[in-house]
Design an enzyme around this catalytic site. Structure first.
Site, PDB file in Angstrom:
ATOM      1  CG  ASP A 164      54.902  40.054  49.041  1.00  0.00           C
ATOM      2  OD1 ASP A 164      54.146  39.062  49.007  1.00  0.00           O
ATOM      3  OD2 ASP A 164      56.145  39.981  48.951  1.00  0.00           O
ATOM      4  CE1 TYR A 171      55.842  42.806  40.651  1.00  0.00           C
ATOM      5  CE2 TYR A 171      56.724  41.067  39.240  1.00  0.00           C
ATOM      6  CZ  TYR A 171      55.881  41.477  40.262  1.00  0.00           C
ATOM      7  OH  TYR A 171      55.073  40.558  40.887  1.00  0.00           O
TER       8      TYR A 171
END
EC number: 5.4.99.12
Length: 264
Positions: A54, A113
């Site tokens: 995003d 992540y």
């Protein structure tokens, strides 16, 4: 058709996410534009990517791939040209040829992540756009105790944007999660899974911080998972501290070579 994988690093503050959008700067459009100039006589296909991040989310080791009509003879020249033509905030670190059936998204068996946390009473010049500033006291031992509850195959409906999961399956497998204390002021949570849902890492870390702050007496990761209700979990942290670190491909050992960045 020859198939090539790129290793890409980018600063998400410069872009409206990975995915191409009309009249907006994105990572995908910047790389595809550069490839279009470099390979104008040997057109490249549209990029496929391991994770469509995003707006504001960063990447240290994103994998994407594209195909061409003819082989690319000089990888060094390709990398130099790509880095000259892509804008500030995008670096293409390496390229390898991969089998024709390789697909950066659908061949991927794991994604990793980290979420960076700055833990201090006082501001830092290196936080804005790069990490989340945790201003209140956190019981880090309490956070650690909750981590292993998340490991395994579970329904993570409580940890994703409710609208994005309407009628969809919310089961994912977290393969590993750990809290890393880099210095007295700097922490990061590292999480690896077979896949992630929208905002899943940001909500998970936000929930762990709420638990560490003692926000809830009777609520735990176990009970939040059981509820399968987004309203039971913690806040969605901003994208600033989120970094895509690595994509894993069990059936494609050549990707290990991709992560071996060439040295001078």
């Amino acid at each position: 058709m020859p198939n090539y994988a790129l290793l890409v690093e980018y600063d998400g503050t410069h872009f409206n996410g990975w995915q191409k959008q009309k009249n907006l700067p994105t990572v995908q459009s910047s790389i595809e534009s550069a490839l279009g100039i470099i390979l104008r006589r040997n057109p490249a296909s549209r990029l496929s990517v391991a994770g469509r991040t995003d707006t504001g989310v960063h990447a240290l080791g994103m994998v994407c791939n594209f195909k061409t009509e003819h082989p690319i003879p000089n990888f060094h020249k390709l990398l130099v040209s790509l880095n000259a033509l892509t804008p500030t905030g995008v670096s293409v670190k390496n390229v390898v040829e991969v089998p024709s059936d390789f697909h950066a998204r659908f061949s991927c068996t794991g994604r990793e992540y980290i979420y960076k946390l700055y833990y201090s009473k006082y501001e830092s010049s290196f936080v804005e756009g790069r990490a989340f500033w945790v201003k209140g006291h956190i019981d880090w031992e309490r956070v650690k105790k909750q981590l292993q509850v998340l490991v395994g195959e579970k329904d993570f409906r409580s940890f994703t944007k409710a609208k994005s999961m309407a009628g969809k399956r919310a089961v994912r497998e977290i393969l590993a999660i750990q809290l890393e204390n880099l210095s007295p002021e700097w922490y990061q949570i590292r999480i690896r899974a077979n896949g992630f849902m929208h905002n899943m890492v940001r909500i998970t870390v936000g929930t762990l911080l709420d638990i560490g702050k003692g926000r809830w007496e009777s609520r735990s990761i176990d009970s939040i998972l059981e509820e399968k209700n987004r309203t039971q979990a913690g806040v969605t942290l901003p994208p600033d501290g989120l970094y895509f670190v690595r994509a894993y491909y069990e059936d494609h050992p050549e990707i290990h070579e991709l992560y071996k960045i060439p040295l001078p």
